[in-house]
Design a protein around this motif. Structure first.
Motif, PDB file in Angstrom:
ATOM      1  N   MET A   4     -17.363  -0.386   2.096  1.00 32.37           N
ATOM      2  CA  MET A   4     -17.148   1.039   1.873  1.00 32.37           C
ATOM      3  C   MET A   4     -16.158   1.615   2.881  1.00 32.37           C
ATOM      4  N   ALA A   5     -16.211   1.115   4.121  1.00 31.86           N
ATOM      5  CA  ALA A   5     -15.244   1.565   5.126  1.00 31.86           C
ATOM      6  C   ALA A   5     -13.841   1.080   4.774  1.00 31.86           C
ATOM      7  N   ARG A   6     -13.748  -0.150   4.267  1.00 35.01           N
ATOM      8  CA  ARG A   6     -12.439  -0.707   3.880  1.00 35.01           C
ATOM      9  C   ARG A   6     -11.839   0.058   2.702  1.00 35.01           C
ATOM     10  N   THR A   7     -12.625   0.184   1.627  1.00 35.40           N
ATOM     11  CA  THR A   7     -12.094   0.793   0.409  1.00 35.40           C
ATOM     12  C   THR A   7     -11.799   2.280   0.595  1.00 35.40           C
ATOM     13  N   THR A   8     -12.619   2.945   1.392  1.00 34.06           N
ATOM     14  CA  THR A   8     -12.388   4.367   1.667  1.00 34.06           C
ATOM     15  C   THR A   8     -11.285   4.547   2.710  1.00 34.06           C
ATOM     16  N   PHE A  59       2.240   5.617  -5.726  1.00 38.97           N
ATOM     17  CA  PHE A  59       1.217   4.837  -6.434  1.00 38.97           C
ATOM     18  C   PHE A  59       1.337   3.355  -6.088  1.00 38.97           C
ATOM     19  N   ASN A  60       2.539   2.814  -6.197  1.00 38.20           N
ATOM     20  CA  ASN A  60       2.748   1.390  -5.920  1.00 38.20           C
ATOM     21  C   ASN A  60       2.547   1.077  -4.435  1.00 38.20           C
ATOM     22  N   TYR A  61       2.978   1.988  -3.570  1.00 35.04           N
ATOM     23  CA  TYR A  61       2.803   1.792  -2.126  1.00 35.04           C
ATOM     24  C   TYR A  61       1.322   1.636  -1.793  1.00 35.04           C
ATOM     25  N   ILE A  62       0.488   2.523  -2.342  1.00 33.86           N
ATOM     26  CA  ILE A  62      -0.937   2.501  -2.028  1.00 33.86           C
ATOM     27  C   ILE A  62      -1.600   1.240  -2.567  1.00 33.86           C
ATOM     28  N   LEU A  63      -1.313   0.873  -3.821  1.00 35.09           N
ATOM     29  CA  LEU A  63      -1.913  -0.346  -4.390  1.00 35.09           C
ATOM     30  C   LEU A  63      -1.497  -1.583  -3.590  1.00 35.09           C
ATOM     31  N   ASN A  64      -0.234  -1.664  -3.200  1.00 33.23           N
ATOM     32  CA  ASN A  64       0.242  -2.822  -2.428  1.00 33.23           C
ATOM     33  C   ASN A  64      -0.370  -2.837  -1.026  1.00 33.23           C
ATOM     34  N   TYR A  65      -0.483  -1.665  -0.421  1.00 34.27           N
ATOM     35  CA  TYR A  65      -1.082  -1.548   0.913  1.00 34.27           C
ATOM     36  C   TYR A  65      -2.518  -2.061   0.887  1.00 34.27           C
ATOM     37  N   LEU A  66      -3.265  -1.659  -0.131  1.00 35.62           N
ATOM     38  CA  LEU A  66      -4.652  -2.106  -0.268  1.00 35.62           C
ATOM     39  C   LEU A  66      -4.722  -3.601  -0.551  1.00 35.62           C
ATOM     40  N   LYS A  67      -3.820  -4.090  -1.400  1.00 34.76           N
ATOM     41  CA  LYS A  67      -3.805  -5.517  -1.735  1.00 34.76           C
ATOM     42  C   LYS A  67      -3.553  -6.367  -0.500  1.00 34.76           C
ATOM     43  N   GLU A  68      -2.677  -5.895   0.392  1.00 38.01           N
ATOM     44  CA  GLU A  68      -2.406  -6.612   1.652  1.00 38.01           C
ATOM     45  C   GLU A  68      -3.668  -6.740   2.505  1.00 38.01           C
ATOM     46  N   ARG A  69      -4.632  -5.847   2.281  1.00 41.04           N
ATOM     47  CA  ARG A  69      -5.893  -5.856   3.026  1.00 41.04           C
ATOM     48  C   ARG A  69      -7.042  -6.404   2.177  1.00 41.04           C
ATOM     49  N   ALA A 118      -8.863   4.152  12.324  1.00 39.94           N
ATOM     50  CA  ALA A 118      -8.178   4.149  13.616  1.00 39.94           C
ATOM     51  C   ALA A 118      -7.664   2.754  13.956  1.00 39.94           C
ATOM     52  N   ILE A 119      -8.500   1.747  13.727  1.00 38.49           N
ATOM     53  CA  ILE A 119      -8.112   0.360  14.024  1.00 38.49           C
ATOM     54  C   ILE A 119      -6.957  -0.070  13.134  1.00 38.49           C
ATOM     55  N   ASP A 120      -6.994   0.316  11.862  1.00 40.65           N
ATOM     56  CA  ASP A 120      -5.913  -0.040  10.945  1.00 40.65           C
ATOM     57  C   ASP A 120      -4.604   0.638  11.354  1.00 40.65           C
ATOM     58  N   MET A 121      -4.667   1.906  11.701  1.00 41.64           N
ATOM     59  CA  MET A 121      -3.461   2.638  12.103  1.00 41.64           C
ATOM     60  C   MET A 121      -2.887   2.096  13.412  1.00 41.64           C
ATOM     61  N   ALA A 122      -3.740   1.547  14.267  1.00 42.67           N
ATOM     62  CA  ALA A 122      -3.290   1.032  15.566  1.00 42.67           C
ATOM     63  C   ALA A 122      -2.405  -0.200  15.432  1.00 42.67           C
ATOM     64  N   ALA A 157      -7.012   5.981   2.755  1.00 40.27           N
ATOM     65  CA  ALA A 157      -6.526   7.082   3.595  1.00 40.27           C
ATOM     66  C   ALA A 157      -5.396   6.634   4.517  1.00 40.27           C
ATOM     67  N   THR A 158      -5.504   5.444   5.093  1.00 38.32           N
ATOM     68  CA  THR A 158      -4.433   4.985   5.980  1.00 38.32           C
ATOM     69  C   THR A 158      -3.168   4.621   5.192  1.00 38.32           C
ATOM     70  N   ALA A 159      -3.343   4.212   3.943  1.00 39.73           N
ATOM     71  CA  ALA A 159      -2.175   4.012   3.076  1.00 39.73           C
ATOM     72  C   ALA A 159      -1.451   5.339   2.879  1.00 39.73           C
ATOM     73  N   ALA A 160      -2.219   6.395   2.606  1.00 35.82           N
ATOM     74  CA  ALA A 160      -1.625   7.730   2.438  1.00 35.82           C
ATOM     75  C   ALA A 160      -0.955   8.189   3.731  1.00 35.82           C
ATOM     76  N   ALA A 161      -1.601   7.902   4.854  1.00 33.13           N
ATOM     77  CA  ALA A 161      -1.037   8.286   6.149  1.00 33.13           C
ATOM     78  C   ALA A 161       0.302   7.591   6.384  1.00 33.13           C
ATOM     79  N   ASN A 162       0.358   6.301   6.122  1.00 36.08           N
ATOM     80  CA  ASN A 162       1.589   5.554   6.365  1.00 36.08           C
ATOM     81  C   ASN A 162       2.691   5.896   5.382  1.00 36.08           C
ATOM     82  N   LEU A 163       2.348   6.165   4.129  1.00 38.63           N
ATOM     83  CA  LEU A 163       3.402   6.544   3.184  1.00 38.63           C
ATOM     84  C   LEU A 163       3.982   7.911   3.547  1.00 38.63           C
ATOM     85  N   PHE A 164       3.130   8.799   4.089  1.00 42.77           N
ATOM     86  CA  PHE A 164       3.625  10.083   4.563  1.00 42.77           C
ATOM     87  C   PHE A 164       4.546   9.882   5.771  1.00 42.77           C
TER      88      PHE A 164
END
Length: 377
Positions: free
Chosen positions: A320-324, A358-368, A17-21, A328-335
């Motif tokens: 675990m909260a970050r990696t999990t 695939f690249n969107y999610i890896l880059n999104y995670l790398k930014e975090r 929720a905090i990430d999506m905000a 999910a928020t990467a998937a939410a934003n790419l959608f």
């Protein structure tokens, strides 16, 4: 900016929720007022609503006006909650990791013109996404996922802390583990085939069978060998086996001093305190994804992705909260960005096969600062 609702204000739900905000208007819901207050204290942009997801009418009324639902309810509530969301014709990203087969809801989602991306965490989740991508690049023969969340400080006897409900962890220890060997589905007890594996920065860990393959047993059935194993500090498995074999995980109620209680409920209550991860307690996530196959030239290739992620002191967010949650928020934003528009139920491997996703999610995670390091052998 989209209007998002997150179901579940636990450690992972509040992190999402905090990430999506950062980009969207976010409402967060939970049955627990305490959990909601805790989430809002961390981010005052969140709009809290107390909701009972088991009340189908209440749930569907609550989510009606939102652009996207992110579901982070406990596993035992997950399947029916997801079904209710789909019937309400709402697109959804789900990380409730329920034991039922999510693909049973595929036709329902298509009938309601819904996109439902499920199991979108770290494992299941990123392992599936990586597999889905390389399934289009190589003729794969082998897939292995080793993954575990661990406390930085070991405390005897279990040397373990759970970022989510102990009853969900116990489910992992009791549900029969399925894996694929030479094209055949093999079923063994969870906690079986324990072996030691070395990891840089952590040392020696023990790995054991767990039922983590989930959807890829069906979506990647052409791959001859597939296995997922959970990682813990050495000695953990033996203590869990003692509890399991002694009946502490049994669901059948017993009578004690005139009261009925199930051993599982009793054990969960005890372990909740023993395994509870403190809000600022340091822990880490270790993951190794290995794939083997041949490329179009007939050359044998081994692909390995390693993850070592630790508690973030700056944001006070567990690994675990970050990696999990960030997967999910990467998937939410790419959608929301229009990169994935198919209708139906989609486990992560069916999203990861799209190179842009695939690249969107890896880059999104790398930014975090959640970084998966690639080795090609």
């Amino acid at each position: 900016m989209s209007n998002i609702i997150v179901l579940g204000a636990g450690m992972v739900g509040s992190t999402m929720a905090i990430d999506m905000a950062k980009k969207h208007s976010v409402t967060i819901t939970d049955f627990s007022e305490e959990a909601l207050n805790k989430a809002v204290k961390k981010c005052d942009q969140l709009i809290p609503i107390q909701v009972d997801v088991t009340n189908k009418t209440e749930l569907q009324k609550t989510i009606k006006s939102f652009d996207l639902v992110i579901c982070a309810v406990p596993g035992f509530l997950g399947f029916e909650t997801l079904k209710s969301i789909i019937e309400a014709e709402k697109n959804v990203i789900d990380i409730s990791f329920f034991p039922e087969n999510s693909l049973e809801l595929n036709q329902l989602a298509k009938n309601h013109n819904v996109t439902a991306i499920v199991d979108c965490g770290v494992a299941p989740g990123m392992g599936n996404i990586i597999l889905g991508y390389y399934n289009g690049k190589l003729d794969l023969t082998d897939f292995e996922c080793l993954v575990g969340g661990l406390p930085k400080i070991k405390k005897w006897p279990f040397s373990y802390k759970a970022p989510f409900s102990p009853i969900d962890v116990i489910e992992e220890y009791t549900r029969p583990a399925r894996y694929v060997e030479n094209g055949n589905i093999i079923v063994k007890d969870a906690l079986s085939d324990c072996e030691y594996v070395d990891f840089d920065g952590v040392g020696t860990l023990e790995s054991f069978n767990s039922d983590g393959l989930r959807s890829i047993i069906f979506t990647m059935s052409h791959i001859k060998n597939m296995k997922e194993k959970t990682l813990r500090y050495p000695g953990h498995v033996e203590y869990i086996k003692v509890l399991k074999e002694s009946g502490f995980f049994n669901e059948e109620k017993i009578t004690l001093n005139g009261s009925e209680i199930s051993p599982l409920d009793f054990t969960s209550k005890i372990l909740f305190n023993e395994w509870k991860l403190g809000d600022t307690e340091e822990e880490l996530t270790v993951m190794r994804i290995s794939l083997k196959g041949t490329n179009k030239k007939g050359e044998q290739k081994t692909i390995v992705y390693n993850l070592h992620d630790e508690y973030c002191a700056k944001t006070k967010t567990s690994s675990m909260a970050r990696t999990t949650g960030y997967t999910a928020t990467a998937a939410a934003n790419l959608f929301l960005d229009g990169l994935f528009e198919e209708k139906g139920v989609f486990p992560p491997e069916l999203v990861g096969k799209n190179e842009n996703c695939f690249n969107y999610i890896l880059n999104y995670l790398k930014e975090r600062n959640v970084v998966y390091k690639l080795e090609e052998l």
